[in-house]
Design a protein around this motif. Sequence first.
Motif, PDB file in Angstrom:
ATOM      1  N   HIS A 142      -4.160 -48.918 -44.889  1.00  0.00           N
ATOM      2  CA  HIS A 142      -5.731 -49.014 -44.697  1.00  0.00           C
ATOM      3  C   HIS A 142      -5.764 -49.370 -43.064  1.00  0.00           C
ATOM      4  O   HIS A 142      -4.759 -49.872 -42.532  1.00  0.00           O
ATOM      5  CB  HIS A 142      -6.544 -50.167 -45.278  1.00  0.00           C
ATOM      6  N   LEU A 143      -6.656 -48.857 -42.358  1.00  0.00           N
ATOM      7  CA  LEU A 143      -6.943 -49.106 -40.978  1.00  0.00           C
ATOM      8  C   LEU A 143      -7.668 -50.410 -40.769  1.00  0.00           C
ATOM      9  O   LEU A 143      -8.807 -50.673 -41.150  1.00  0.00           O
ATOM     10  CB  LEU A 143      -7.715 -48.158 -40.599  1.00  0.00           C
ATOM     11  N   CYS A 171     -15.057 -51.073 -31.634  1.00  0.00           N
ATOM     12  CA  CYS A 171     -14.783 -49.454 -31.748  1.00  0.00           C
ATOM     13  C   CYS A 171     -13.609 -49.049 -32.416  1.00  0.00           C
ATOM     14  O   CYS A 171     -13.649 -48.173 -33.360  1.00  0.00           O
ATOM     15  CB  CYS A 171     -14.676 -49.146 -30.173  1.00  0.00           C
ATOM     16  N   LEU A 172     -12.348 -49.612 -32.661  1.00  0.00           N
ATOM     17  CA  LEU A 172     -11.306 -49.349 -33.293  1.00  0.00           C
ATOM     18  C   LEU A 172     -11.462 -49.392 -34.771  1.00  0.00           C
ATOM     19  O   LEU A 172     -10.967 -48.963 -35.579  1.00  0.00           O
ATOM     20  CB  LEU A 172     -10.084 -49.965 -32.832  1.00  0.00           C
ATOM     21  N   GLN A 173     -12.194 -50.800 -35.219  1.00  0.00           N
ATOM     22  CA  GLN A 173     -12.435 -50.820 -36.450  1.00  0.00           C
ATOM     23  C   GLN A 173     -13.816 -50.041 -37.211  1.00  0.00           C
ATOM     24  O   GLN A 173     -14.141 -50.107 -38.457  1.00  0.00           O
ATOM     25  CB  GLN A 173     -12.533 -52.383 -36.795  1.00  0.00           C
ATOM     26  N   SER A 174     -14.253 -49.137 -36.315  1.00  0.00           N
ATOM     27  CA  SER A 174     -15.260 -48.468 -37.003  1.00  0.00           C
ATOM     28  C   SER A 174     -15.148 -47.546 -37.800  1.00  0.00           C
ATOM     29  O   SER A 174     -13.745 -46.917 -37.881  1.00  0.00           O
ATOM     30  CB  SER A 174     -16.175 -47.703 -35.644  1.00  0.00           C
ATOM     31  N   VAL A 181      -8.889 -41.290 -36.992  1.00  0.00           N
ATOM     32  CA  VAL A 181      -7.262 -41.509 -37.148  1.00  0.00           C
ATOM     33  C   VAL A 181      -6.694 -40.700 -38.642  1.00  0.00           C
ATOM     34  O   VAL A 181      -5.846 -40.161 -38.430  1.00  0.00           O
ATOM     35  CB  VAL A 181      -6.938 -42.953 -37.525  1.00  0.00           C
ATOM     36  N   ARG A 182      -7.603 -40.752 -39.712  1.00  0.00           N
ATOM     37  CA  ARG A 182      -7.222 -40.234 -40.925  1.00  0.00           C
ATOM     38  C   ARG A 182      -6.950 -38.624 -40.456  1.00  0.00           C
ATOM     39  O   ARG A 182      -6.110 -38.065 -41.334  1.00  0.00           O
ATOM     40  CB  ARG A 182      -8.086 -40.405 -41.969  1.00  0.00           C
ATOM     41  N   SER A 186      -0.123 -39.292 -38.381  1.00  0.00           N
ATOM     42  CA  SER A 186       0.870 -38.943 -39.176  1.00  0.00           C
ATOM     43  C   SER A 186       0.679 -39.940 -40.369  1.00  0.00           C
ATOM     44  O   SER A 186       0.323 -40.978 -40.332  1.00  0.00           O
ATOM     45  CB  SER A 186       2.314 -39.104 -38.547  1.00  0.00           C
ATOM     46  N   THR A 187       1.598 -39.432 -41.448  1.00  0.00           N
ATOM     47  CA  THR A 187       1.325 -40.286 -42.718  1.00  0.00           C
ATOM     48  C   THR A 187       3.015 -40.498 -43.369  1.00  0.00           C
ATOM     49  O   THR A 187       3.704 -40.121 -42.932  1.00  0.00           O
ATOM     50  CB  THR A 187       0.556 -39.817 -43.825  1.00  0.00           C
TER      51      THR A 187
END
Length: 192
Positions: A142-143, A171-174, A181-182, A186-187
Amino acid sequence: LRQNLQRAFVGSYVLGRGFTFDDEGAEKGVASFLSVMNHLIAVNPRNSERIFPYIGGEEINNDPMQRHNRYVINFGSLSEEQARHWPELFSIVEAKVRPARLTQGSIVNPARWWMHARSAADLYRAVAQLSRVLATARISPHLAFTFLPNGMVYNEKTIVFPFETDAPFCCLQSRCHEIWVRLFTSTLEDRL
């Protein structure tokens, strides 16, 4: 993006559990017990100058308070002669790190065995004046971002952002950032 240079850093590649004080690792014979660290500081308070809280992605992801449970010896960019001014700590690193480092020539410079493999010097310069930093786990299902206190050694499983205000966190947690990001990251299996 050029505008984002020096805005995100991978933490330090310590490469050697012998640098750490960690009861779990000590039971496996690769780290030193926290009681040893406490004794070394009690005997010589100067040792605390080179022992730092050590946190990684696992603590960020799994502890709701993002507490560290490890400490790490960090001689930074000191020469071997300078690092020897902390003889108790130097002897631990010499006994627990040096033997492996001398065989890891392709990974690190064996001539600098008392140093972390990659110190992330740019990261620590960028956050030097901050009271806290924004961080996330480098690999995660998860982010999730959190603020961590400055003055820690952040390991390579963390990404650290030199921000201490709430706006970058928002901003980053939005949700917008998470979708971005998804889409572009990369994963590893199903993890970011």
